[in-house]
Design an enzyme around this catalytic site. Structure first.
Site, PDB file in Angstrom:
ATOM      1  N   HIS A 150       0.832  -1.207   0.000  1.00 54.63           N
ATOM      2  CA  HIS A 150       0.000   0.000   0.000  1.00 54.63           C
ATOM      3  C   HIS A 150       0.866   1.256   0.000  1.00 54.63           C
ATOM      4  CE1 HIS A 150       0.705  -0.475   4.445  1.00 54.63           C
ATOM      5  NE2 HIS A 150       0.810   0.827   4.392  1.00 54.63           N
ATOM      6  N   HIS A 196      -6.236  -1.643   3.995  1.00 58.55           N
ATOM      7  CA  HIS A 196      -6.020  -0.447   3.169  1.00 58.55           C
ATOM      8  C   HIS A 196      -5.094  -0.721   1.990  1.00 58.55           C
ATOM      9  CE1 HIS A 196      -2.682  -0.533   5.924  1.00 58.55           C
ATOM     10  NE2 HIS A 196      -2.183   0.620   5.609  1.00 58.55           N
ATOM     11  N   HIS A 210       4.840   7.321   3.083  1.00 57.59           N
ATOM     12  CA  HIS A 210       5.625   6.092   2.888  1.00 57.59           C
ATOM     13  C   HIS A 210       4.935   5.191   1.887  1.00 57.59           C
ATOM     14  CE1 HIS A 210       2.713   4.609   5.995  1.00 57.59           C
ATOM     15  NE2 HIS A 210       2.775   3.503   5.280  1.00 57.59           N
ATOM     16  N   HIS A 242      -0.029  -1.292  14.763  1.00 59.17           N
ATOM     17  CA  HIS A 242      -0.954  -0.195  14.527  1.00 59.17           C
ATOM     18  C   HIS A 242      -2.275  -0.458  15.229  1.00 59.17           C
ATOM     19  CE1 HIS A 242       1.427   1.668  11.413  1.00 59.17           C
ATOM     20  NE2 HIS A 242       1.378   0.628  10.618  1.00 59.17           N
ATOM     21  N   TYR A 251       9.137   0.720  10.257  1.00 60.74           N
ATOM     22  CA  TYR A 251       9.385   1.873   9.377  1.00 60.74           C
ATOM     23  C   TYR A 251      10.871   2.174   9.324  1.00 60.74           C
ATOM     24  CZ  TYR A 251       4.417   3.005   9.250  1.00 60.74           C
ATOM     25  OH  TYR A 251       3.068   2.962   9.057  1.00 60.74           O
ATOM     26  N   GLU A 261       8.013   0.996   4.529  1.00 64.73           N
ATOM     27  CA  GLU A 261       7.406   0.219   5.607  1.00 64.73           C
ATOM     28  C   GLU A 261       7.376  -1.247   5.203  1.00 64.73           C
ATOM     29  OE1 GLU A 261       3.193   0.925   6.316  1.00 64.73           O
ATOM     30  OE2 GLU A 261       3.193  -0.227   8.169  1.00 64.73           O
TER      31      GLU A 261
END
Lengths: 303, 308
Positions: A150, A196, A210, A242, A251, A261
């Site tokens: 993503h 996502h 990112h 998260h 990260y 990431e």
């Protein structure tokens, strides 16, 4: 039918040799084509010609990103929708933009990001045979994520970009952080039934926060951190969790300053799922669930 | 557009109380509703009414597999497609089955009752939609979920006498896409793995009697969770069939085991993300062992022969 998933990112780097060495040896991508000022790369389990394109430029950051559509007709469908909304659309024939590239349409988001929809990129195969394949190749270098996952953009008006992605491009909102003033601070959207495919957080227009690669599990995140540390890569956030997406992440920065990431976890989303909302007071946990505080560097540094 | 994913599996059990105890306490599903002869259960992260229905019957068996379609009009489109193929289709109205709206049912060429459904009563997952924690507590403990607590149901594997014919029905009529196939020495399909949800499989068919269920599988998040599952199964004295191990087909990590009445369950994680234009993978007969169990490299008789 429709938009399928993130296809590729085009990343600016001021030192093409250094960046290529990093993305091939530390991240473990495979180089598929090279021009004087561009290098085309893919992850080991991807079949398509490229998912990361490094382009020489005086600065770092995001030039463009592309999503794959299922059918060629989807390009016409979305071109019509975009034009009806007053968005200028550029058409690219197969191979016109670069080696192995498909037929595409290009346009700008309200935040100024250059987005592309692409179909029919050259299929070069993953690293495994199609007959009796082992579950993974044994000769991988570096972190070697199987695929791109993503990307996360910054925009001055998160809600405007979110409405654009939802109403014109059929993305579905999965999670949002709402400011106390009632405006969206950040949004997460999907087309691939994952938590996502794209996310937007308040910041400068045209900015890249990112882009993320998928790894299979939490154990792989630890190995990725080992590889980053061994190679002297600047780790920004250790393996953590998260709140948004429930994913686990690491990260770090490429040597030119672009944030990368490694991501795993999350959940399956039906198209009719009700979005999850985080309040501003819980924003720390929304981003990094274990730390629970908003990390200023994470919020202010982007490219 | 079209079929989205597996919705629920309906099996028969000879002891409803024992089966309910196992599926709630060892698997860690949530008991949603109980009627005179049936129990409806869901996994903690599922928002729909149920993903497993247990019904009392004098013998263990497989009633039906139900898949969820993305849009309301997919039901009539697929109803027409199945009718055009020449199979009788039954339409069920809202209220005909617990927890869901209209659906269609038909018997597939492999002798399985298949249901397609769009509207399902929404119960919500175990987490709130406002500032949710990113996990549930497991296993057990204060406020925690008992048992393995898989977040969701994943796929179903059925048996059929004619794998090729039955696969053609699932692909040509219902829009499934074959990700992997296992061929015998004559080039005939003896196993096919098919998807709609961009995972390695939502439905698989292997050689065996028509109408049979080989297993249904729960999704786990990773290999660590598979290890925890093995611990929980062993602690509860559950009969483990195979694993923890790795599949060649799907690349997934797995354990097979039996519920106390004899239906095979699986916990599954891993795999890959196929696009609709994914180039199919083929396994040849001489590699059948590795195809199914990559570490063992051979199949055990029980795995091949026991189904319900």
């Amino acid at each position: 039918m429709g938009i399928l998933r993130l296809s590729h990112v085009e990343i600016r780097v001021p030192d093409l040799e250094l960046a290529t060495a990093y993305y091939s040896e530390v991240v473990g991508l495979i180089e598929t084509a090279r021009e004087p000022e561009r290098v085309f790369m893919k992850c080991w389990d991807e079949h398509q010609h490229h998912s990361v394109v490094l382009v020489y430029a005086p600065t770092h950051g995001l030039n463009s990103f592309g999503f794959k559509v299922t059918d060629a007709a989807d390009l016409d469908h979305y071109a019509r929708r975009l034009q009806a909304a007053g968005v200028e659309v550029q058409r690219l024939e197969k191979g016109e933009w670069g080696p192995g590239h498909g037929q595409a349409i290009r346009f700008d988001l309200p935040s100024g990001h250059r987005m592309e929809l692409v179909h029919g990129m050259e299929q070069v195969g993953n690293l495994l045979p199609r007959t009796n394949p082992p579950p993974r190749p044994m000769n991988l270098t570096g972190i070697a994520p199987p695929r791109l996952d993503h990307l996360f953009l910054t925009a001055e008006e998160v809600d405007t970009v979110t409405v654009f992605l939802r109403d014109i491009l059929d993305f579905r909102l999965t999670e949002q952080v709402m400011g106390d003033d009632g405006f969206q601070i950040a949004t997460w959207l999907e087309v691939s039934h994952t938590s996502h495919d794209i996310a937007v957080i308040t910041g400068s227009n045209r900015g890249l926060h990112h882009f993320a690669f998928w790894v299979d599990d939490w154990n792989d995140l630890r190995s990725a951190a080992d590889a980053c540390a061994y190679h002297g890569v600047h780790i920004e956030t250790n393996p953590t969790r998260h709140g948004v997406s429930r994913g686990q992440c690491l990260y770090f920065f490429d040597p030119c300053g672009n944030r990368n990431e490694m991501f795993t976890g999350g959940y399956w989303v039906d198209p009719d799922a009700e979005p999850i909302t985080w309040t501003e007071a819980e924003m720390g946990r929304a981003l990094f669930y274990y730390d629970g505080v908003v990390n200023q560097k994470f919020l202010t540094v982007h490219t | 557009m079209g079929i989205l994913r597996l919705s629920h599996v309906d099996v028969t059990v000879t002891d409803l109380d024992l089966a309910s105890a196992y599926y709630t306490e060892v698997i860690g599903m949530v008991l949603v509703e109980r009627t005179a002869d049936s129990v409806y259960l869901k996994c903690w992260d599922e928002t729909d009414h149920h993903s497993l229905r247990l019904s009392y019957a004098p013998r263990v068996g497989f009633d039906l597999m139900s898949f969820k379609v993305e849009r309301d009009d997919d039901l009539s489109e697929l109803e027409n497609a199945v009718a055009r193929y020449g199979l009788p289709v039954q339409r069920l109205s809202q209220g005909d089955s617990v927890g869901q709206g209209e659906s269609i049912r038909f018997e597939t060429p492999s002798g399985h009752t298949m249901e397609l459904v769009h509207e399902v009563r929404k119960l919500g997952s175990a987490l709130p939609r406002l500032n949710p924690q990113p996990f549930v507590y497991r296993p057990g403990g204060e406020g925690g979920l008992p048992g393995i607590a898989p977040p969701r149901m994943d796929h179903v594997l059925v048996t059929a006498e004619e794998v090729g014919e039955s696969t053609q029905f699932y692909t040509d009529v219902l829009g499934f896409r074959v990700t992997e196939q296992l061929l015998d020495g004559h080039g005939h399909q003896v196993g096919t793995w098919m998807e709609r949800s961009h995972s390695p499989h939502d439905l698989a068919v292997v050689s065996g009697p028509n109408g049979g269920l080989h297993h249904f599988a729960y999704w786990l998040d990773d290999w660590d969770h598979v290890r925890d599952a093995a611990d929980i199964l062993a602690y509860n004295g559950i009969s483990v069939d195979v694993g923890p191990t790795r599949h060649g087909i799907t690349r997934g990590s797995t354990i097979y085991f039996f519920d106390p009445l004899g239906t095979r369950n699986e916990v599954f994680t891993g795999g890959y993300r196929p696009d609709p234009d994914f180039p199919m993978i083929t396994w040849t007969e001489d590699n059948a062992g590795r195809a199914i169990f990559y570490y063992e490299g051979e199949l055990n008789d029980r795995f091949m022969k026991v189904h319900t």
